[in-house]
Scaffold this motif. Structure first.
Motif, PDB file in Angstrom:
ATOM      1  N   LEU A   1       0.830  -1.204   0.000  1.00 41.26           N
ATOM      2  CA  LEU A   1       0.000   0.000   0.000  1.00 41.26           C
ATOM      3  C   LEU A   1       0.867   1.257   0.000  1.00 41.26           C
ATOM      4  O   LEU A   1       0.535   2.249  -0.649  1.00 41.26           O
TER       5      LEU A   1
ATOM      6  N   LYS B   1       2.267   1.541  -3.459  1.00 43.19           N
ATOM      7  CA  LYS B   1       1.211   1.981  -4.364  1.00 43.19           C
ATOM      8  C   LYS B   1       1.015   3.495  -4.246  1.00 43.19           C
ATOM      9  O   LYS B   1       0.928   4.199  -5.243  1.00 43.19           O
TER      10      LYS B   1
ATOM     11  N   GLN C   1       3.123   5.693  -3.378  1.00 44.84           N
ATOM     12  CA  GLN C   1       4.251   6.397  -3.998  1.00 44.84           C
ATOM     13  C   GLN C   1       4.129   6.411  -5.517  1.00 44.84           C
ATOM     14  O   GLN C   1       4.459   7.406  -6.172  1.00 44.84           O
ATOM     15  N   THR C   2       3.648   5.303  -6.091  1.00 46.48           N
ATOM     16  CA  THR C   2       3.488   5.290  -7.549  1.00 46.48           C
ATOM     17  C   THR C   2       2.348   6.215  -7.980  1.00 46.48           C
ATOM     18  O   THR C   2       2.235   6.542  -9.146  1.00 46.48           O
ATOM     19  N   LEU C   3       1.505   6.598  -7.029  1.00 48.78           N
ATOM     20  CA  LEU C   3       0.458   7.572  -7.344  1.00 48.78           C
ATOM     21  C   LEU C   3       0.935   8.984  -7.024  1.00 48.78           C
ATOM     22  O   LEU C   3       0.164   9.933  -7.054  1.00 48.78           O
TER      23      LEU C   3
ATOM     24  N   PRO D   1       5.701   8.087 -10.004  1.00 45.73           N
ATOM     25  CA  PRO D   1       4.445   7.955 -10.747  1.00 45.73           C
ATOM     26  C   PRO D   1       4.611   7.411 -12.162  1.00 45.73           C
ATOM     27  O   PRO D   1       3.642   6.934 -12.741  1.00 45.73           O
TER      28      PRO D   1
ATOM     29  N   ARG E   1       6.098   4.834 -13.084  1.00 48.78           N
ATOM     30  CA  ARG E   1       6.029   3.373 -13.091  1.00 48.78           C
ATOM     31  C   ARG E   1       4.885   2.916 -12.191  1.00 48.78           C
ATOM     32  O   ARG E   1       4.992   2.979 -10.964  1.00 48.78           O
ATOM     33  N   GLY E   2       3.792   2.484 -12.791  1.00 50.48           N
ATOM     34  CA  GLY E   2       2.641   2.024 -12.019  1.00 50.48           C
ATOM     35  C   GLY E   2       2.834   0.572 -11.618  1.00 50.48           C
ATOM     36  O   GLY E   2       3.629  -0.142 -12.214  1.00 50.48           O
ATOM     37  N   ILE E   3       2.098   0.151 -10.610  1.00 49.42           N
ATOM     38  CA  ILE E   3       2.251  -1.229 -10.134  1.00 49.42           C
ATOM     39  C   ILE E   3       0.893  -1.828  -9.789  1.00 49.42           C
ATOM     40  O   ILE E   3       0.012  -1.146  -9.267  1.00 49.42           O
ATOM     41  N   VAL E   4       0.733  -3.097 -10.110  1.00 43.99           N
ATOM     42  CA  VAL E   4      -0.417  -3.869  -9.653  1.00 43.99           C
ATOM     43  C   VAL E   4       0.135  -5.121  -8.994  1.00 43.99           C
ATOM     44  O   VAL E   4       0.823  -5.915  -9.638  1.00 43.99           O
TER      45      VAL E   4
ATOM     46  N   SER F   1      -3.305  -4.224  -3.268  1.00 46.37           N
ATOM     47  CA  SER F   1      -2.986  -3.164  -4.206  1.00 46.37           C
ATOM     48  C   SER F   1      -3.830  -1.922  -3.978  1.00 46.37           C
ATOM     49  O   SER F   1      -3.466  -0.847  -4.396  1.00 46.37           O
TER      50      SER F   1
ATOM     51  N   ALA G   1      -4.809   9.626  -6.754  1.00 46.19           N
ATOM     52  CA  ALA G   1      -3.734  10.241  -7.537  1.00 46.19           C
ATOM     53  C   ALA G   1      -3.999  11.741  -7.705  1.00 46.19           C
ATOM     54  O   ALA G   1      -3.109  12.567  -7.496  1.00 46.19           O
TER      55      ALA G   1
ATOM     56  N   ALA H   1      -7.551  -2.170  -8.924  1.00 48.17           N
ATOM     57  CA  ALA H   1      -6.103  -1.948  -8.836  1.00 48.17           C
ATOM     58  C   ALA H   1      -5.547  -1.489 -10.182  1.00 48.17           C
ATOM     59  O   ALA H   1      -4.720  -0.576 -10.254  1.00 48.17           O
TER      60      ALA H   1
ATOM     61  N   GLN I   1      -6.754   2.010 -10.883  1.00 50.50           N
ATOM     62  CA  GLN I   1      -6.045   2.961 -10.025  1.00 50.50           C
ATOM     63  C   GLN I   1      -4.647   3.235 -10.566  1.00 50.50           C
ATOM     64  O   GLN I   1      -4.191   4.380 -10.583  1.00 50.50           O
ATOM     65  N   ALA I   2      -3.969   2.173 -11.029  1.00 46.68           N
ATOM     66  CA  ALA I   2      -2.621   2.361 -11.575  1.00 46.68           C
ATOM     67  C   ALA I   2      -2.676   3.235 -12.825  1.00 46.68           C
ATOM     68  O   ALA I   2      -1.752   3.997 -13.101  1.00 46.68           O
TER      69      ALA I   2
ATOM     70  N   THR J   1      -4.635   5.724 -13.364  1.00 50.01           N
ATOM     71  CA  THR J   1      -4.987   7.133 -13.121  1.00 50.01           C
ATOM     72  C   THR J   1      -3.773   8.038 -13.274  1.00 50.01           C
ATOM     73  O   THR J   1      -3.917   9.217 -13.562  1.00 50.01           O
ATOM     74  N   MET J   2      -2.555   7.501 -13.079  1.00 48.56           N
ATOM     75  CA  MET J   2      -1.362   8.333 -13.228  1.00 48.56           C
ATOM     76  C   MET J   2      -0.817   8.307 -14.648  1.00 48.56           C
ATOM     77  O   MET J   2       0.222   8.903 -14.922  1.00 48.56           O
TER      78      MET J   2
END
Lengths: 277, 267
Positions: free
Chosen positions: A167, A170, A172-174, B75, B77-80, B85, B99, B152, B155-156, B158-159
């Motif tokens: 979490l 996640k 941070q990636t946002l 941001p 690099r997105g992750i699932v 998540s 985001a 998830a 959400q990833a 959105t950036m």
């Protein structure tokens, strides 16, 4: 059927839960009756009627000397100390616990210190407090804070450290900063745990409150119990103990209900059946 | 040397002296759907964590558009993940607003008014794309596993990340749900301009989704000391037809005979 597979229906649960209370009351009544039959002036196990009398005197009639109604004065004084003390502890737990659980430099610098503090028996600090800050309210509240804050800080730090790493990544990636992660990810998720920490912290808080009041005070539930102890006034002590228990239970259940109401997401998985721990 | 894309140079990683990855080098062009397979413990997830910047490599470097990636998640690099998540304390829609909240409000971490309404519309459009409009106000705990992974992914997105990393995103899902999710991710990848890295256990899935498939395995194995060497990329296959898996996917990736049995244990 194995005992572990039994399902308890709601009415059966209520009846079973009430059973030990009923048994305890019956046992007390019988014992009290036996003693009062042997000696009507016995003070050790007063009858429920005399306890109700005494409690009524404390709760409804002004004291002959001061003119105050003692129970309410005592309750207000004790609750104020308890709430201020536990409130300060809760604030410390959030303000220190989150950084300790989340930020490596805070953890390195503070976690051993807080752990060590939490191992000092708080009651040994009481004389120090009396000497340093006097016998007033400050020393009693300080004792409650000293007795509850370190453990609450550790509880919150642990709760933060146990949040899934995923979490935080996640967030941070946002694009979240450390502050935004604290505000939007960590704090809301540990609030239910803060309520749990308060509920658990109230138990030692009562101990330190009553201890401090017993030693140096002029009003308060603990003060009253230890004052009337000199006259073996069990008809006042026992209702006071029951009253303290009632307050403690109401506080505990109230906090649980607040948590269920405010943090619905955290209780979605709760098992509704068969009572709560 | 690609002008745009990801370039991995001599990447190695070891934990407490145990090598996991050994001198991995590969160039991935922008827009590739790269699936990553390999036995358990052969460094697939480690490779993904290094791409994410969650961990710092013991040696070598990763370049994104010719610049070294920062050693923390960003941001672009997105992750699932397979689990955890999405934020459990937020509804589905609030999860997708995070985001915008982070970008728009450094101190409160929450935007209000017209900006929030705009973000809400964008979030609802995304929800419609992944088929979750009806679940917008529910909490993650009230959703099935497949729905949670949809959230998830949305959400990833959105950036609008350049690179989307996925660590066995469908590993915990039922086969039927998994097929739906595979179609969804392919559709999203075709629409959005991005490079996808997806770790999977499922070879069929790897062939079906990927335009490029890489396999991690240990090239050298010391039977007396299985942890002596780390894994490297042993197969690197471009896949032309992205929709049809080959007749027998396992045949194309069978390990050399002498190690076929030992590989799982070695890694």
């Amino acid at each position: 059927m194995r005992l572990i597979n039994q399902k308890i229906s709601r009415p059966a649960h209520v009846a079973l839960a009430a059973l030990p209370f009923v048994l305890a009351i019956i046992a007390y009544t019988v014992a009290s009756d036996l003693r009062l039959q042997a000696n009507p002036a016995d003070k050790l196990l007063p009858s429920f009627a005399s306890m109700a009398d005494a409690f009524w005197r404390m709760a409804a009639e002004p004291d002959r000397r001061s003119g105050d109604i003692l129970l309410w004065g005592d309750t207000a004084a004790s609750l104020a100390r308890l709430c201020i003390g536990v409130g300060i502890s809760t604030g410390l737990a959030v303000v220190l616990g989150i950084p300790i659980g989340l930020i490596p430099v805070a953890r390195s610098s503070l976690s051993s210190f807080v752990s060590t503090l939490s191992l000092i028996p708080p009651i040994t600090v009481l004389p120090v407090l009396f000497i340093m800050v006097g016998l007033g309210e400050l020393s009693k509240i300080s004792l409650i804070v000293f007795g509850t804050a370190p453990v609450m800080i550790r509880t919150i730090a642990l709760a933060v450290a146990e949040l899934p790493k995923e979490l935080l990544i996640k967030a941070q990636t946002l694009g979240a900063s450390t502050w935004q992660i604290i505000l939007r990810v960590v704090l809301p998720q540990i609030l239910p745990r803060v309520v749990v920490a308060i509920r658990l912290g109230l138990v030692p808080a009562w101990i330190f409150l009553i201890s401090a009041e017993a030693i140096a005070s002029t009003e308060g539930l603990g003060y009253r119990i230890f004052l009337v102890r000199r006259y073996l006034a069990m008809d006042i002590i026992l209702p006071y103990v029951a009253w303290i228990t009632v307050i403690a239970v109401v506080l505990d259940r109230g906090l649980l209900m607040l948590s269920r109401k405010s943090f619905r997401w955290a209780h979605l998985g709760d098992d509704a059946e068969g009572g709560r721990l | 040397m690609t002008a745009s894309g990801i370039s991995v140079r001599d990447l190695s990683m070891s934990y407490d002296g145990v090598p996991i990855l050994e001198r991995v080098s590969i160039d991935i062009a922008f827009g590739t759907f790269c699936t990553i397979v390999g036995a358990s413990g052969c460094g697939k997830s480690t490779f993904l964590r290094l791409l994410l910047g969650q961990e710092r490599p013991s040696g070598g470097m990763i370049l994104l558009d010719d610049a070294p990636i920062p050693h923390e998640p960003t941001p672009e690099r997105g992750i699932v993940f397979q689990r955890y998540s999405i934020f459990p304390h937020l509804t589905v829609r609030e999860n997708l607003l995070m985001a915008a909240d982070f970008q728009g409000s450094p101190f409160l971490g929450r935007i209000f008014g017209a900006r929030r309404r705009a973000a809400r519309e964008a979030a609802d459009a995304l929800l419609e794309k992944v088929g979750l409009t009806a679940a917008a106000d529910r909490y993650p705990a009230q959703l099935s596993g497949g729905m949670q992974q949809r959230v998830a992914i949305a959400q990833a997105l959105t950036m609008k990340p350049k690179v989307l990393l996925m660590d066995e995103p469908f590993g915990a899902l039922d086969p039927g749900v998994r097929a739906d999710m595979q179609s969804l991710i392919l559709e999203i990848w075709r629409e959005q301009d991005m490079t996808v890295f997806m770790v999977t256990h499922d070879l069929q899935e790897a062939f079906r989704l990927g335009t490029r498939l890489i396999a991690f395995d240990k090239v050298r194995v010391d039977p007396q000391f299985p942890n002596a060497y780390g894994a490297r990329i042993t197969y690197d296959l471009p896949i032309d037809d992205v929709t049809e898996p080959p007749m027998d996917p396992d045949a194309g990736l069978a390990l050399p005979d002498n190690r076929a049995e030992g590989a799982e244990i070695a890694c």
